[in-house]
Design a protein around this motif. Structure first.
Motif, mmCIF file in Angstrom:
data_model
loop_
_atom_site.group_PDB
_atom_site.id
_atom_site.type_symbol
_atom_site.label_atom_id
_atom_site.label_comp_id
_atom_site.label_asym_id
_atom_site.label_seq_id
_atom_site.Cartn_x
_atom_site.Cartn_y
_atom_site.Cartn_z
ATOM 1 N N LEU A 39 -5.484 62.161 -3.734
ATOM 2 C CA LEU A 39 -4.905 62.070 -2.386
ATOM 3 C C LEU A 39 -4.474 60.631 -2.069
ATOM 4 O O LEU A 39 -4.752 60.088 -0.999
ATOM 5 C CB LEU A 39 -5.878 62.602 -1.324
ATOM 6 N N ASP A 40 -3.782 60.040 -3.043
ATOM 7 C CA ASP A 40 -3.305 58.658 -2.935
ATOM 8 C C ASP A 40 -1.889 58.667 -2.349
ATOM 9 O O ASP A 40 -0.904 58.892 -3.059
ATOM 10 C CB ASP A 40 -3.306 58.016 -4.330
ATOM 11 N N GLY A 41 -1.796 58.400 -1.056
ATOM 12 C CA GLY A 41 -0.507 58.427 -0.366
ATOM 13 C C GLY A 41 0.457 57.364 -0.857
ATOM 14 O O GLY A 41 1.673 57.609 -0.934
ATOM 15 N N GLU A 42 -0.066 56.194 -1.203
ATOM 16 C CA GLU A 42 0.802 55.112 -1.679
ATOM 17 C C GLU A 42 1.463 55.484 -3.005
ATOM 18 O O GLU A 42 2.656 55.230 -3.214
ATOM 19 C CB GLU A 42 0.009 53.807 -1.823
ATOM 20 N N LEU A 43 0.686 56.066 -3.895
ATOM 21 C CA LEU A 43 1.239 56.486 -5.187
ATOM 22 C C LEU A 43 2.282 57.583 -4.981
ATOM 23 O O LEU A 43 3.321 57.597 -5.652
ATOM 24 C CB LEU A 43 0.117 56.971 -6.107
ATOM 25 N N ALA A 44 2.008 58.485 -4.055
ATOM 26 C CA ALA A 44 2.977 59.541 -3.752
ATOM 27 C C ALA A 44 4.289 58.949 -3.249
ATOM 28 O O ALA A 44 5.379 59.388 -3.643
ATOM 29 C CB ALA A 44 2.391 60.498 -2.710
ATOM 30 N N GLU A 45 4.190 57.942 -2.400
ATOM 31 C CA GLU A 45 5.393 57.289 -1.868
ATOM 32 C C GLU A 45 6.170 56.591 -2.991
ATOM 33 O O GLU A 45 7.407 56.572 -2.980
ATOM 34 C CB GLU A 45 5.021 56.272 -0.781
ATOM 35 N N GLU A 46 5.449 56.043 -3.974
ATOM 36 C CA GLU A 46 6.117 55.418 -5.126
ATOM 37 C C GLU A 46 6.916 56.445 -5.919
ATOM 38 O O GLU A 46 8.032 56.167 -6.375
ATOM 39 C CB GLU A 46 5.070 54.761 -6.038
ATOM 40 N N VAL A 47 6.347 57.628 -6.084
ATOM 41 C CA VAL A 47 7.046 58.700 -6.800
ATOM 42 C C VAL A 47 8.333 59.060 -6.054
ATOM 43 O O VAL A 47 9.403 59.193 -6.664
ATOM 44 C CB VAL A 47 6.145 59.944 -6.943
ATOM 45 N N ILE A 48 8.215 59.210 -4.755
ATOM 46 C CA ILE A 48 9.373 59.597 -3.948
ATOM 47 C C ILE A 48 10.453 58.518 -3.997
ATOM 48 O O ILE A 48 11.641 58.815 -4.192
ATOM 49 C CB ILE A 48 8.937 59.868 -2.487
ATOM 50 N N ALA A 49 10.039 57.246 -3.868
ATOM 51 C CA ALA A 49 11.002 56.139 -3.892
ATOM 52 C C ALA A 49 11.661 55.994 -5.261
ATOM 53 O O ALA A 49 12.845 55.646 -5.364
ATOM 54 C CB ALA A 49 10.300 54.836 -3.504
ATOM 55 N N GLY A 50 10.904 56.275 -6.329
ATOM 56 C CA GLY A 50 11.423 56.103 -7.686
ATOM 57 C C GLY A 50 12.415 57.171 -8.111
ATOM 58 O O GLY A 50 13.076 57.027 -9.145
ATOM 59 N N ASP A 51 12.550 58.210 -7.292
ATOM 60 C CA ASP A 51 13.450 59.302 -7.676
ATOM 61 C C ASP A 51 14.912 58.869 -7.668
ATOM 62 O O ASP A 51 15.725 59.425 -8.408
ATOM 63 C CB ASP A 51 13.244 60.496 -6.739
ATOM 64 N N ASN A 52 15.246 57.882 -6.843
ATOM 65 C CA ASN A 52 16.636 57.401 -6.799
ATOM 66 C C ASN A 52 17.078 56.842 -8.151
ATOM 67 O O ASN A 52 18.220 57.058 -8.575
ATOM 68 C CB ASN A 52 16.802 56.321 -5.724
ATOM 69 N N LYS A 53 16.169 56.120 -8.818
ATOM 70 C CA LYS A 53 16.484 55.555 -10.129
ATOM 71 C C LYS A 53 16.758 56.662 -11.139
ATOM 72 O O LYS A 53 17.680 56.562 -11.964
ATOM 73 C CB LYS A 53 15.318 54.678 -10.602
ATOM 74 N N ILE A 54 15.975 57.724 -11.067
ATOM 75 C CA ILE A 54 16.153 58.865 -11.966
ATOM 76 C C ILE A 54 17.484 59.562 -11.681
ATOM 77 O O ILE A 54 18.238 59.902 -12.598
ATOM 78 C CB ILE A 54 14.969 59.839 -11.825
ATOM 79 N N ASP A 55 17.775 59.754 -10.398
ATOM 80 C CA ASP A 55 19.052 60.388 -10.023
ATOM 81 C C ASP A 55 20.237 59.572 -10.528
ATOM 82 O O ASP A 55 21.216 60.132 -11.050
ATOM 83 C CB ASP A 55 19.147 60.529 -8.502
ATOM 84 N N ASP A 56 20.147 58.251 -10.355
ATOM 85 C CA ASP A 56 21.256 57.375 -10.771
ATOM 86 C C ASP A 56 21.472 57.440 -12.281
ATOM 87 O O ASP A 56 22.620 57.459 -12.752
ATOM 88 C CB ASP A 56 20.976 55.928 -10.354
ATOM 89 N N LEU A 57 20.377 57.479 -13.045
ATOM 90 C CA LEU A 57 20.497 57.525 -14.505
ATOM 91 C C LEU A 57 21.065 58.872 -14.955
ATOM 92 O O LEU A 57 21.872 58.922 -15.889
ATOM 93 C CB LEU A 57 19.140 57.263 -15.155
#
Length: 219
Positions: A39-57
């Motif tokens: 239940l690590d909210g910060e890690l969850a937010e990192e996953v969500i924020a990192g999705d843009n990099k995946i989309d761009d690639l």
């Protein structure tokens, strides 16, 4: 460098980008489930924020592939390699999207205490990560036999999903106060089950790349 060497070089760069994408996606999946387990909210937010990099690639791979088709006019196996790269990149991007959905479950459960330690959902996710590695390995090696292993691995995850769902239903019947949490955990398990389906699609793309034939791995 002659035209064939140039084409092979561009194809290799496309493959390297696809492998980078797979690494990012696997990390996203791992982190999303870890965020849920703890239940690590910060890690969850990192996953969500990192999705843009995946989309761009994924978009970059798609554009490179289309450019290769337009400028090199490949045929037969060469064309299948490019088409397969597009399809695999698309399935990887969907795996990342589903990982984001798992992270969003973590966000929705903030402030709650898990009704029980999460064991089976992380195990399910570990199996999905193994599937992803097998799928990408089959792509690297262009190995049909390896790609076909994904079917049995997907069946295992399907069975795990049903077992988790049954347990969650029993818990919710016993205690109506945990219905919301039970539903959210059920969603997370469902996302992993769908991730496995996308990984079997990768195996199907590999089979098509090598053989030129369509072969269903999902029943």
């Amino acid at each position: 460098m002659n035209s064939r060497q140039n084409f092979d070089s561009l194809l290799q760069k496309l493959k390297e980008k696809l492998l980078t994408l797979s690494e990012l996606v696997e990390q996203s999946l791992h982190n999303s489930v870890e965020s849920l387990r703890t239940l690590d909210g910060e890690l969850a937010e990192e996953v969500i924020a990192g999705d843009n990099k995946i989309d761009d690639l994924e978009i970059e791979i798609d554009e490179d592939a289309v450019r290769l088709i337009a400028t090199q006019q490949p045929v037969a196996r060469d064309l299948r390699k490019i088409i397969s790269a597009i399809k695999i990149a698309s399935d990887l991007e969907r795996v990342a999207d589903l990982s984001v959905n798992i992270a969003k479950v973590t966000i929705r459960l903030q402030g709650q205490k898990l009704v029980k330690p999460l064991i089976d959902i992380p195990k399910m996710a570990e199996n999905a990560q193994k599937m992803l590695r097998v799928g990408i390995d089959s792509y690297i090696k262009e190995d049909i036999a390896l790609a076909k292993q994904l079917k049995d691995m997907d069946d295992t995850i399907d069975h795990m999903y049903k077992s988790i769902l049954n347990e969650l239903i029993e818990l919710m019947v016993q205690d109506s106060q945990i219905v919301n949490q039970g539903q959210q955990l059920g969603f997370a398990a469902r996302y992993i089950e769908r991730i496995a389906d996308h990984i079997t699609n990768i195996g199907e793309s590999v089979i098509y790349l090598v053989s030129g034939k369509r072969h269903e791995l999902n029943d």
